[in-house]
Design an enzyme around this catalytic site. Structure first.
Site, PDB file in Angstrom:
ATOM      1  N   ASP A  97     -12.729  72.543   7.880  1.00  0.00           N
ATOM      2  CA  ASP A  97     -13.957  73.064   7.267  1.00  0.00           C
ATOM      3  C   ASP A  97     -14.638  71.953   6.478  1.00  0.00           C
ATOM      4  O   ASP A  97     -14.023  70.920   6.171  1.00  0.00           O
ATOM      5  CB  ASP A  97     -13.654  74.267   6.351  1.00  0.00           C
ATOM      6  CG  ASP A  97     -12.794  73.888   5.142  1.00  0.00           C
ATOM      7  OD1 ASP A  97     -11.842  73.089   5.309  1.00  0.00           O
ATOM      8  OD2 ASP A  97     -13.062  74.392   4.032  1.00  0.00           O
ATOM      9  N   ASP A 128     -14.760  63.526   5.635  1.00  0.00           N
ATOM     10  CA  ASP A 128     -14.016  64.607   4.965  1.00  0.00           C
ATOM     11  C   ASP A 128     -14.175  65.922   5.701  1.00  0.00           C
ATOM     12  O   ASP A 128     -15.143  66.620   5.481  1.00  0.00           O
ATOM     13  CB  ASP A 128     -14.524  64.700   3.514  1.00  0.00           C
ATOM     14  CG  ASP A 128     -13.819  65.767   2.710  1.00  0.00           C
ATOM     15  OD1 ASP A 128     -12.755  66.235   3.138  1.00  0.00           O
ATOM     16  OD2 ASP A 128     -14.352  66.149   1.649  1.00  0.00           O
ATOM     17  N   GLU A 159     -10.190  74.434   2.888  1.00  0.00           N
ATOM     18  CA  GLU A 159      -9.890  73.514   1.787  1.00  0.00           C
ATOM     19  C   GLU A 159     -11.073  73.421   0.842  1.00  0.00           C
ATOM     20  O   GLU A 159     -10.903  73.351  -0.376  1.00  0.00           O
ATOM     21  CB  GLU A 159      -9.537  72.127   2.337  1.00  0.00           C
ATOM     22  CG  GLU A 159      -8.868  71.213   1.305  1.00  0.00           C
ATOM     23  CD  GLU A 159      -9.835  70.506   0.364  1.00  0.00           C
ATOM     24  OE1 GLU A 159      -9.423  70.146  -0.746  1.00  0.00           O
ATOM     25  OE2 GLU A 159     -11.013  70.345   0.729  1.00  0.00           O
TER      26      GLU A 159
HETATM   27 ZN   LIG Z   1     -11.283  67.008   2.137  1.00  0.00          ZN
END
Ligand SMILES: [Zn+2]
Length: 454
Positions: A97, A128, A159
């Site tokens: 995510d 990320d 997350e």
């Molecule tokens: Zn991350």
């Protein structure tokens, strides 16, 4: 090193193999980045389902047995493939995510259309943490068909919204995730060309402090001077959270020591945007202050706005305070210390309440032992320089969850980011040359862990 577990030829072969894999890895990374898998409620969750499915497909293609699990939250992907008899098992973590993109106008290219500029790949999630997923996939591909270790991959889907169902996933699926070493690829390197292992993370508590002095608002001209208002009372209380030089003055909170790296005030000012003439606060090395010591930051304040204010003694006021904790601090002990501080420092007998809004443990790795030795060697193989141990001042709650669930496993927090990545911000990007080194390091690490004497 003559007693090394790998020969230089083996390492060079892996480097060459990974270099040949990078065009395919990059294409798959771009495909993942095109899926706008924002896990926040307000966004279309079909995309998070799609990124889970795409991740599962990448793992199936490498011969892993894959399932998608949900425990009341977003879909997580678990994949596994056995290693040779007696070889250790390594758990590889990433998340599929991403953060919301923010305002498209702040981006120089569309957030979900990966675009290369000056050696960096721009896009939300390009670093990320979709690059974390692809680093794991690259390591699997580098050993295609002859993995030196057993590998379990866990790719979480929430997350960025706090990993709320992670404890349940670890409870219900923990047996499948058991491993000798855990690689959590969701942090940063120290600088371009300078790899790092993240060995400490700060913990966090967030509290709401509410002060009440009156049962209703009253005319400030009639009673001001003898009757305290709640805003002034609360401001005086909040001022006691720091001493004169800016260190946190809450008795009982722990302070840690950061590793001894070069980090001067000029770099702090540059990276943080601190204005000329505004002083740096606190004591100890700058890295102690941002990685290992507690902080107290007022992040919200409820009181009449300037525009709507009147000449009234305000009866009640609240502040939300974010308190970062030393890596080995226990959050509930910290909360008790803050409660004691507030009770002792609220002036004028005002009524005060402290409400715990959120808490998360920090992390302090035992960064020694054979797995860490092999990790440091693998990073050195990939970059040509030894990695440094860094701390991160923020909190990554899932790391503590893994540390608690698997106390015997060595936990390695690695990363695909660098100081210019701007994860969570506009123009997030991945440094492509550095990313290849990340992939080499992980491929070599698996080989090293498989070759360890046992
Ligand atoms: Zn991350």
């Amino acid at each position: 090193m003559t007693d090394d577990v790998l020969t230089q030829d083996q390492i060079d072969d892996l480097r060459t193999t990974v270099a040949g894999l990078m065009p395919g890895v990059r294409a798959d990374l771009e495909a993942l980045t095109r899926i706008p898998s924002v896990s926040l409620d307000a966004f279309d969750q079909a995309h998070v389902e799609a990124s889970a499915e795409a991740t599962a497909e990448l793992l199936r293609a490498e011969g892993l047995e894959v399932e998608i699990v949900r425990e009341g939250g977003r879909p997580a992907v678990i994949g596994h493939v056995d290693g040779p008899e007696g070889a250790p098992t390594v758990l590889l973590y990433a998340h599929h995510d991403v953060q919301p993109p923010g305002d498209d106008a702040d981006w120089d290219s569309a957030p979900f259309e990966p675009t290369e500029r000056d050696g960096r790949l721009y896009g939300r999630g390009a670093a990320d943490d979709k690059a974390g997923i692809m680093a794991h996939v690259a390591a699997l591909r580098a050993h295609a068909g002859r993995l030196p270790v057993g590998v379990t991959i866990f790719v979480e889907g929430e997350e960025e919204i706090g990993s709320d169902s992670l404890p349940t996933i670890l409870e219900r699926h923990g047996d499948k995730l058991r491993a000798d070493a855990i690689v959590l690829a969701d942090s940063t390197n120290w600088a371009l060309g300078e790899p790092a292992l993240t060995t400490t993370l700060r913990g966090l508590i967030r509290v709401v402090v509410t002060v009440t002095t009156l049962d209703h608002g009253i005319h400030s001209g009639m009673f001001g001077g003898a009757v305290p208002d709640a805003v002034t009372t609360l401001v005086r209380l909040l001022a006691t959270f720091h001493d004169e030089v800016g260190d946190v003055a809450v008795a009982g909170l722990k302070s840690g020591k950061a590793s001894d790296l070069d980090f001067d005030e000029a770099r702090l000012r540059e990276e943080s945007g601190l204005l000329d003439g505004v002083e740096v606060i606190g004591t100890g090395s700058l890295l102690d202050r941002i990685w290992a010591k507690p902080t107290a930051t007022v992040i919200g304040f409820d009181a009449p706005s300037v525009a709507k204010s009147s000449n009234t003694l305000v009866p009640t006021a609240s502040a939300k305070v974010s308190i970062r904790l030393a890596p080995d601090e226990h959050p509930m002990e910290a909360y008790a210390a803050v409660q004691r501080h507030v009770e002792a420092h609220t002036p004028w007998g005002a009524r005060v309440q402290v409400h715990l809004d959120d808490q998360g443990a920090g992390f302090a790795a035992d960064a020694h032992g054979p797995v860490y030795d092999q990790a440091r060697a693998a990073f050195t193989d990939a970059w040509g320089v030894e990695p440094v141990d860094i701390g991160v001042g923020g909190s990554i709650p899932f790391v503590a969850s893994f540390a608690e669930k698997f106390p015997d496993a060595a936990i390695l927090v690695t990363g695909v980011e660098d100081p210019d990545t701007r994860a969570h911000g506009a123009n997030e990007s991945l440094h492509l040359e550095e990313f290849e080194k990340v992939c080499v390091a992980e491929a070599v690490l698996l080989a090293r862990l498989g070759a360890m004497p046992r």
